[in-house]
Write an enzyme that holds these catalytic residues in place. Sequence first.
Site, short mmCIF file in Angstrom:
data_model
loop_
_atom_site.label_atom_id
_atom_site.label_comp_id
_atom_site.label_asym_id
_atom_site.label_seq_id
_atom_site.Cartn_x
_atom_site.Cartn_y
_atom_site.Cartn_z
N ASP A 1 0.83 -1.20 0.00
CA ASP A 1 0.00 0.00 0.00
C ASP A 1 0.86 1.25 0.00
O ASP A 1 0.55 2.23 -0.66
CB ASP A 1 -0.95 0.00 1.21
CG ASP A 1 -0.23 -0.15 2.54
OD1 ASP A 1 0.89 -0.70 2.55
OD2 ASP A 1 -0.77 0.29 3.56
N GLU B 1 3.34 0.22 8.08
CA GLU B 1 2.36 -0.59 7.37
C GLU B 1 3.07 -1.32 6.23
O GLU B 1 3.48 -2.45 6.39
CB GLU B 1 1.20 0.28 6.88
CG GLU B 1 0.03 -0.56 6.42
CD GLU B 1 -1.33 0.12 6.60
OE1 GLU B 1 -1.40 1.28 7.00
OE2 GLU B 1 -2.34 -0.57 6.33
N GLU C 1 -2.69 8.82 -0.93
CA GLU C 1 -3.71 7.90 -0.39
C GLU C 1 -5.08 8.56 -0.38
O GLU C 1 -6.10 7.92 -0.60
CB GLU C 1 -3.33 7.52 1.04
CG GLU C 1 -4.31 6.59 1.73
CD GLU C 1 -3.81 6.10 3.08
OE1 GLU C 1 -2.93 6.77 3.67
OE2 GLU C 1 -4.29 5.07 3.54
C1 BGC Z 1 -4.12 0.63 3.72
C2 BGC Z 1 -4.92 0.56 2.46
C3 BGC Z 1 -5.77 -0.65 2.56
C4 BGC Z 1 -6.73 -0.33 3.66
C5 BGC Z 1 -7.81 -1.31 3.86
C6 BGC Z 1 -5.06 0.85 4.84
O1 BGC Z 1 -4.45 0.95 6.05
O2 BGC Z 1 -3.14 1.59 3.66
O3 BGC Z 1 -4.32 0.90 1.34
O4 BGC Z 1 -6.34 -1.11 1.42
O5 BGC Z 1 -6.08 -0.08 4.88
O6 BGC Z 1 -8.92 -0.64 3.87
#
Ligand code: BGC
Length: 736
Positions: free
Chosen positions: A334, A340, A618
Amino acid sequence: MGIQTAEFISSPVPLGTAAPVFQKTFSSSKKVKRAVLELSALGVYEAALNGRRIGQFVLAPGWTSYRKRLQYQTYDVTELIRQDNTLTVGVGNGWCVGRLAWNGHSHFWSDETALIASLTLEYTDGSHEEIRTDSSWLSAPGAVLFSELYDGETYDARIQPSDWKPVKIFPFSKDVLIPQEGEEIREIEELKPVELIHTPKGETVIDFGENIAGYVRFKVKGNAGEAAELSHAEVLDKNGNFYTENLRSAKQKIRYICAGGEEIYQPHYTFQGFRYIRLDQWPGEVNLEDFTAVVICSDMKRTGFFECSNEKVNQLYRNVIRSQKGNFIDVPTDCPQRDERLGWTGDAQVFIQTATYNYDVRRFFRKWLHDLKADQFADGRVPYVIPAVLETDDSAADSGIKDDGEKNSSGWADAAVICPWQLYLAYGDKSFLAEQFESMKAHVDWIRQSGDNEFLWNTGFHFGDWLAIDCEEGERVGPTDVGLIATAYYAYSTSLFVKAGKVLGSDMTEYEELYKKIRREFNHQYVKGGKLTSDTQTAYVVALSFDLVDGPEAFAERLAQLLRENGNKLKTGFIGTAYLMTVLSKYGYDDIAYSLLLQEEFPSWLFSVNQGATTIWEHWDSLRPDGSMWSTSMNSFNHYSYGAVAAWMYSVMGGINPVESAPGYRHVLLRPVADPRIQFVNTSLETRYGIIKSSWKRNADGKVTYRFTVPEGSTATIVLGGKEEEADPGEYVYTL
Ligand code: BGC
């Protein structure tokens, strides 16, 4: 022979003190013809033979679901062999042992770092000898005193490993060893600083001009014991000060303790997501030429190129490329900066089509999908992230996070079906479908028994239209009914599963029937009076994109109306945005799609470009015009999901499209759509049949000249001005 005959070894150096270095000295009495090293680790390793680094793989052996699949690498080290040899391997925590996710957990796959290796020496007289990891190896604390992917590294250059002690044999299954499957992570680019900034707070900050993932290599001259300390950040705050709140608990700090003299250093077992560094300590004067930002990424071949007359759109496109690089570090993540950096399935699913245009991602995704299959629960549910660290199954029971029976969201878990299908379309390789077929089936079968009835997916937790603009204040899930989205995805996954089965020659009658009933149930539950029960942009996008409604034109007109009423601005989140543009074009609303692309007011893609973005954000307003930020905790500046718009740029602006009946561009559909607001577009795509080119240019008289190259081995259908033409390999020019 080979790595299977070696033992995993671990170090007597206690975990949490220093990253261990393992060593073996040996002599080769005879002349060596060839020397081949097979190597892997629990953790991430850096190996050297006689002081020379082996290979270029950064953070080897990469990231897999280690208890099930552990890649080993094979290096030809013939050139490095001498008569008397020292093989040295340092091992850091990496993904396997280090901290992952935001909940303070570590040791997901192993409590200790460990190494396994075998070096086969082939002598000129035809005989062989093998050096393997076993109890004869030695280990000592190395100069890396601390290293974590999120938190950075501490390195004491005064330390030379010296206190060598015997290693321990480490119990770990060798059955999980597999040869390297993915691409190697490599250093792929270097950037020089663009500016030295003294912030209002008095910080010394260096700007590298682009938001990247990698690390800083620096040259430092200090007295022994003096320290250099660097922090990393993606953005400055509204006052121009260094901003790290969005990193959450990730420290991203590098601390280097000088040995004295001029030294060059770069981190070993960690990487950072950053554009700026702050010098928290620096011995002597700051010279910008002493700093280099090194971009790391899975070493994929670039295949797609795009440019057009609008420089802001070009910047957006470059931002998509940069976000793919920043997040394709062995696993599609992500984001590359906060605590993360996980293989979120939903993000991968919405972006994969764009990814296949930009780069050759076959090896990259094949490996990840194998992990997806490996980590899928026995009942068919697909974890949120792959490798799975947010939930447990039998083999990761020690992670402490309980499987609450819900870890399976629509739009995310569907990656199990959508990703192999997109790879098949882009590359024409059936093995993606064959290898994942059981995993696809398990996913569909699980949904089938989980809803209130067999044809609905309306139970369990779903992320829904994550981070949508039409969210209530403080909410993260958009207002579009999550059952509507989930059932739409259920239908879509089932339809792709049916197609995949047919490609493989299976009898798919049962699932064809299932698909029809899901579609019928979707209409029954979610269509009322010619509208969807959620009258939102995202609801229409999924219903239309997945062909779920009869008389779709009226629904497409409703979507167009919702957009027009909203001043040609989107309200969508992760789910709606992914297919919004393609749906508009599918129903002839290219003008609205262009308007969305060229929209500069919030929320829009170019809004971020105007705000100085060098990567995809994001959230639509990650950074606002007044310098404030939408959130501190969910605010990555390098998050590729909304970059899915680039697939539309290639397929509609450029007009390059794969064809289901002859995938992998054996046949290509060339159907560019020009718009008066754009003067020219140039696109190309390298396929296994050669380079496809498609471009157009507006002439002084207002007419448009289109040019195409159909490579040897491909054929094409060219669609222009409502006319279709079949084309053999060659060059084509049309003016209309
Ligand atoms: C991530 C996203 C992921 C989401 C789930 C986040 O913390 O960064 O990209 O898809 O959580 O909803």
